[in-house]
Design a protein around this motif. Structure first.
Motif, PDB file in Angstrom:
ATOM      1  N   SER A  86      18.342  -4.870  -1.348  1.00  0.00           N
ATOM      2  CA  SER A  86      18.799  -6.249  -1.498  1.00  0.00           C
ATOM      3  C   SER A  86      17.655  -7.161  -1.801  1.00  0.00           C
ATOM      4  O   SER A  86      17.950  -8.376  -2.239  1.00  0.00           O
ATOM      5  N   SER A  87      16.449  -6.740  -1.637  1.00  0.00           N
ATOM      6  CA  SER A  87      15.217  -7.713  -1.908  1.00  0.00           C
ATOM      7  C   SER A  87      13.865  -6.923  -2.154  1.00  0.00           C
ATOM      8  O   SER A  87      13.892  -5.803  -1.777  1.00  0.00           O
ATOM      9  N   GLY A  88      13.009  -7.657  -2.563  1.00  0.00           N
ATOM     10  CA  GLY A  88      11.480  -6.807  -2.592  1.00  0.00           C
ATOM     11  C   GLY A  88      11.114  -6.562  -1.433  1.00  0.00           C
ATOM     12  O   GLY A  88      10.506  -5.516  -0.999  1.00  0.00           O
ATOM     13  N   HIS A  89      11.361  -7.571  -0.408  1.00  0.00           N
ATOM     14  CA  HIS A  89      10.759  -7.352   1.030  1.00  0.00           C
ATOM     15  C   HIS A  89      11.672  -6.106   1.744  1.00  0.00           C
ATOM     16  O   HIS A  89      11.155  -5.205   2.420  1.00  0.00           O
ATOM     17  N   ALA A  90      13.064  -6.041   1.206  1.00  0.00           N
ATOM     18  CA  ALA A  90      13.716  -4.644   1.778  1.00  0.00           C
ATOM     19  C   ALA A  90      13.079  -3.388   0.991  1.00  0.00           C
ATOM     20  O   ALA A  90      12.887  -2.179   1.781  1.00  0.00           O
ATOM     21  N   LEU A 112      -2.238  -9.775  -1.474  1.00  0.00           N
ATOM     22  CA  LEU A 112      -0.970  -9.309  -1.553  1.00  0.00           C
ATOM     23  C   LEU A 112      -0.208 -10.813  -1.617  1.00  0.00           C
ATOM     24  O   LEU A 112      -0.598 -11.711  -1.024  1.00  0.00           O
ATOM     25  N   TYR A 113       1.072 -10.651  -2.025  1.00  0.00           N
ATOM     26  CA  TYR A 113       2.298 -11.992  -1.893  1.00  0.00           C
ATOM     27  C   TYR A 113       2.067 -12.152  -0.499  1.00  0.00           C
ATOM     28  O   TYR A 113       2.167 -11.324   0.290  1.00  0.00           O
ATOM     29  N   GLY A 114       2.211 -13.466  -0.277  1.00  0.00           N
ATOM     30  CA  GLY A 114       2.029 -13.883   1.024  1.00  0.00           C
ATOM     31  C   GLY A 114       2.887 -13.712   1.718  1.00  0.00           C
ATOM     32  O   GLY A 114       2.749 -13.258   3.149  1.00  0.00           O
ATOM     33  N   GLY A 115       4.351 -13.377   1.399  1.00  0.00           N
ATOM     34  CA  GLY A 115       5.188 -12.766   2.229  1.00  0.00           C
ATOM     35  C   GLY A 115       5.125 -11.620   2.834  1.00  0.00           C
ATOM     36  O   GLY A 115       5.296 -11.053   3.933  1.00  0.00           O
ATOM     37  N   THR A 116       4.502 -10.656   1.711  1.00  0.00           N
ATOM     38  CA  THR A 116       4.063  -9.144   2.361  1.00  0.00           C
ATOM     39  C   THR A 116       3.084  -9.240   3.234  1.00  0.00           C
ATOM     40  O   THR A 116       3.108  -8.325   4.345  1.00  0.00           O
ATOM     41  N   VAL A 117       1.946 -10.205   3.222  1.00  0.00           N
ATOM     42  CA  VAL A 117       1.094 -10.253   4.235  1.00  0.00           C
ATOM     43  C   VAL A 117       1.748 -10.453   5.780  1.00  0.00           C
ATOM     44  O   VAL A 117       1.453  -9.912   6.838  1.00  0.00           O
ATOM     45  N   CYS A 155      -0.674  -1.508  -2.450  1.00  0.00           N
ATOM     46  CA  CYS A 155      -1.324  -2.613  -3.279  1.00  0.00           C
ATOM     47  C   CYS A 155      -0.443  -3.082  -4.057  1.00  0.00           C
ATOM     48  O   CYS A 155       0.531  -2.374  -4.556  1.00  0.00           O
ATOM     49  N   GLU A 156      -0.902  -4.231  -4.869  1.00  0.00           N
ATOM     50  CA  GLU A 156      -0.134  -4.724  -5.989  1.00  0.00           C
ATOM     51  C   GLU A 156      -1.111  -4.367  -7.288  1.00  0.00           C
ATOM     52  O   GLU A 156      -2.260  -4.379  -7.181  1.00  0.00           O
ATOM     53  N   ALA A 157      -0.402  -4.118  -8.139  1.00  0.00           N
ATOM     54  CA  ALA A 157      -0.904  -3.646  -9.689  1.00  0.00           C
ATOM     55  C   ALA A 157      -1.836  -4.996 -10.350  1.00  0.00           C
ATOM     56  O   ALA A 157      -2.926  -4.783 -10.444  1.00  0.00           O
ATOM     57  N   ASN A 186       4.722  -3.445  -8.133  1.00  0.00           N
ATOM     58  CA  ASN A 186       4.566  -3.647  -9.678  1.00  0.00           C
ATOM     59  C   ASN A 186       5.200  -4.606 -10.448  1.00  0.00           C
ATOM     60  O   ASN A 186       5.586  -4.840 -11.242  1.00  0.00           O
ATOM     61  N   THR A 187       5.668  -5.688  -9.161  1.00  0.00           N
ATOM     62  CA  THR A 187       6.465  -6.896  -9.479  1.00  0.00           C
ATOM     63  C   THR A 187       5.759  -7.746 -10.507  1.00  0.00           C
ATOM     64  O   THR A 187       6.676  -8.000 -11.431  1.00  0.00           O
ATOM     65  N   SER A 188       4.787  -8.073 -10.342  1.00  0.00           N
ATOM     66  CA  SER A 188       3.827  -8.953 -11.277  1.00  0.00           C
ATOM     67  C   SER A 188       3.824  -8.287 -12.525  1.00  0.00           C
ATOM     68  O   SER A 188       3.411  -9.201 -13.551  1.00  0.00           O
ATOM     69  N   ALA A 189       3.627  -7.420 -12.815  1.00  0.00           N
ATOM     70  CA  ALA A 189       3.179  -6.708 -13.868  1.00  0.00           C
ATOM     71  C   ALA A 189       4.372  -6.004 -14.752  1.00  0.00           C
ATOM     72  O   ALA A 189       4.501  -6.249 -15.807  1.00  0.00           O
ATOM     73  N   THR A 219      18.446 -12.083  -5.971  1.00  0.00           N
ATOM     74  CA  THR A 219      17.269 -11.250  -5.375  1.00  0.00           C
ATOM     75  C   THR A 219      17.616  -9.713  -5.327  1.00  0.00           C
ATOM     76  O   THR A 219      18.839  -9.540  -5.338  1.00  0.00           O
ATOM     77  N   GLY A 220      16.667  -9.131  -5.544  1.00  0.00           N
ATOM     78  CA  GLY A 220      16.739  -7.604  -5.379  1.00  0.00           C
ATOM     79  C   GLY A 220      15.535  -6.882  -5.285  1.00  0.00           C
ATOM     80  O   GLY A 220      14.471  -7.569  -5.714  1.00  0.00           O
ATOM     81  N   GLY A 221      15.700  -5.561  -5.098  1.00  0.00           N
ATOM     82  CA  GLY A 221      14.182  -4.696  -4.810  1.00  0.00           C
ATOM     83  C   GLY A 221      14.528  -3.311  -5.275  1.00  0.00           C
ATOM     84  O   GLY A 221      15.891  -2.929  -5.376  1.00  0.00           O
ATOM     85  N   ASN A 371       8.871 -19.111  -6.245  1.00  0.00           N
ATOM     86  CA  ASN A 371       9.248 -18.022  -7.235  1.00  0.00           C
ATOM     87  C   ASN A 371       8.337 -17.690  -8.258  1.00  0.00           C
ATOM     88  O   ASN A 371       7.360 -18.400  -8.238  1.00  0.00           O
ATOM     89  N   LEU A 372       8.332 -16.612  -8.703  1.00  0.00           N
ATOM     90  CA  LEU A 372       7.416 -16.458 -10.136  1.00  0.00           C
ATOM     91  C   LEU A 372       8.288 -15.475 -10.932  1.00  0.00           C
ATOM     92  O   LEU A 372       9.645 -14.969 -10.533  1.00  0.00           O
ATOM     93  N   GLY A 373       7.992 -15.379 -12.241  1.00  0.00           N
ATOM     94  CA  GLY A 373       8.503 -14.356 -13.078  1.00  0.00           C
ATOM     95  C   GLY A 373       9.828 -14.879 -13.794  1.00  0.00           C
ATOM     96  O   GLY A 373      10.579 -14.238 -14.081  1.00  0.00           O
TER      97      GLY A 373
END
Ligand SMILES: *Cc1c(COP(=O)(O)O)cnc(C)c1O
Length: 430
Positions: A86-90, A112-117, A155-157, A186-189, A219-221, A371-373
């Motif tokens: 349902s989301s990246g965090h999920a 990392l993305y602040g929400g992930t921290v 980690c994030e790419a 790999n969200t940002s790449a 939203t999705g993951g 948001n980004l992307g």
């Protein structure tokens, strides 16, 4: 496979996972807006519930529209299988869930993305899990942080918010040596710019909310499994290697081989955690991915122009874009993301917190959003928003200090974006 996986990226982003609908011939993937699926007979139903046959039971587990998206993302990433959620965090919880148990830890990058921290430093503690944050440029520190209870490296790419690039080959060498899976966000790449599995990643997670969907609608993951990790090599991953009581003692690793993680994600993860992607969201994301490479090329081209202009402007202190020759990460670009360093970076504005807030409020084309992307250019002052819950030290470590704004460069005309920044910087630093 609906599309030969040796086709080029541009072909696969349109065709992978999508076949004409068998019932109607519909060329576009239909939105299967249904909760349940009729069983052929009682034996068919029993076989499905026993995981002896693959098919559709109930949309918390599987849905044909979502399945098309899973196959498309898995193909683009070069993975064996994928589970959408349902989301990246999920997706992050879905990636960790089969690996972790109370007392276990994940070694996570400090960038990392602040929400992930927040998710890793606070919320996962409720499950008895913990995260150890390390600077992933310091490979000795990553190695030293791994202990007997470590079950994943994360980690994030291209790391949020600074656009810093992680040396995935060096990190996967460390996780391989420790016998621990490497999870790469790999969200940002996106798989167009970086394919983490080729650099040794075990699992790839995405917030499909961002570039994959591309226009800020849903939203999705997604969790993609490389299919390459041997879960039964030791006793660290019993969820995958040991008998599963909920399926009559079935062992996922033994029964499903390279698809073990994916089947576990559906049969246990989605079944019991219920973080399911809905078919409407899958539809929007399938539409978005069809143009991913075209958008990413323009995102990168625009980001390069805007970053260069900002770096040369006397009203800024520095720009973190890894595509700039001045970046300490520039040397990693050809190796990790050969088609470009993405479109996400931060800018330090002369005048600190107050100037940043004024800049954000003075822009006309850039939207001030968390948001980004998106196709649209976006800006956020991380310290007062996404990274607000972090301590001052965590903010600095994450590259989100008070005098810094994060830009996500869209696919508009670069000249218009530069003119907008020019007028807003004038007001911000007046
Ligand atoms: C947005 C984002 C997430 C979280 O994804 P959601 O879809 O918002 O839950 C995770 N990682 C990165 C890098 C992100 O940009």
């Amino acid at each position: 496979m609906s599309a030969d996986p040796t086709y080029g990226f541009d072909t696969l982003q349109i065709h992978a996972g999508a076949r004409p609908d068998p019932a109607t011939g519909a060329r576009q993937v239909p939105i299967y807006q249904t909760t349940a699926y009729v069983f052929r007979d009682a034996d068919h139903a029993a076989a499905l519930f026993n995981l002896q046959e693959v098919g559709y039971i109930y949309s918390r587990l599987t849905n044909p529209t979502v399945a098309a998206l899973q196959e498309r993302i898995a193909t683009l990433e070069g993975g064996a299988g994928a589970v959408c959620c349902s989301s990246g965090h999920a997706a992050q919880i879905m990636a960790l869930f089969p690996l972790m148990s109370p007392g276990m830890n994940v070694i996570a990058s400090s960038r990392l993305y602040g929400g992930t921290v927040t998710q890793f430093s606070q919320t996962i503690k409720r499950f008895g899990w913990s995260a150890t944050f390390v600077d992933f440029d310091d490979h000795d520190a990553v190695k030293a942080a791994i202990d007997d209870n470590t079950r994943a490296v994360f980690c994030e790419a291209i790391a949020n918010p600074g656009g810093h690039i992680t040396d995935l080959d060096a990190i996967s060498a460390i996780s391989d040596e420790a016998g621990i899976p490497l999870i790469v966000d790999n969200t940002s790449a996106t798989p167009y710019l970086c394919r983490p599995i080729e650099h040794g990643a075990t699992l790839v997670v995405h917030s499909t909310t961002k570039y994959l969907t591309g226009n800020g609608t849903v939203t999705g993951g997604c969790v993609v499994d490389s299919g390459k990790f041997d879960w039964a090599a030791n006793d660290k991953f019993p969820s995958l290697s040991e008998p599963e009581p909920a399926y009559h003692g079935l062992k996922f690793a033994e029964t499903f081989g390279p698809l073990a993680f994916t089947f576990h994600g559906i049969a246990i993860g989605l079944r019991d955690l219920g973080m399911t992607m809905n078919p409407q969201a899958a539809h929007y994301t399938l539409m978005g991915i069809e143009t991913l490479s075209l958008r990413m090329d323009r995102h990168v081209e625009n980001a390069m122009k805007v970053a260069k202009w900002l770096e040369d402007d006397p009203r800024t202190d520095y720009v973190t874009y890894a595509g700039l020759p001045s970046s300490p990460y520039a040397k990693l670009v050809p190796k990790i993301c050969p088609k470009g360093a993405g479109a996400l970076f931060t800018v330090a504005v002369k005048g600190g917190y107050d100037a940043c807030v004024k800049l954000v409020d003075s822009l006309e084309i850039f939207s001030h959003v968390a948001n980004l992307g998106d196709t649209r250019s976006l800006i956020i002052h991380s310290a007062s928003t996404t990274h607000r819950q972090l301590t001052a030290e965590q903010q600095e470590a994450a590259g989100a200090g008070p005098g810094i704004v994060r830009l996500s460069i869209g696919i508009e005309d670069a000249d218009d974006l530069i003119a907008d920044l020019d007028q807003a910087l004038a007001k911000a630093t007046a």
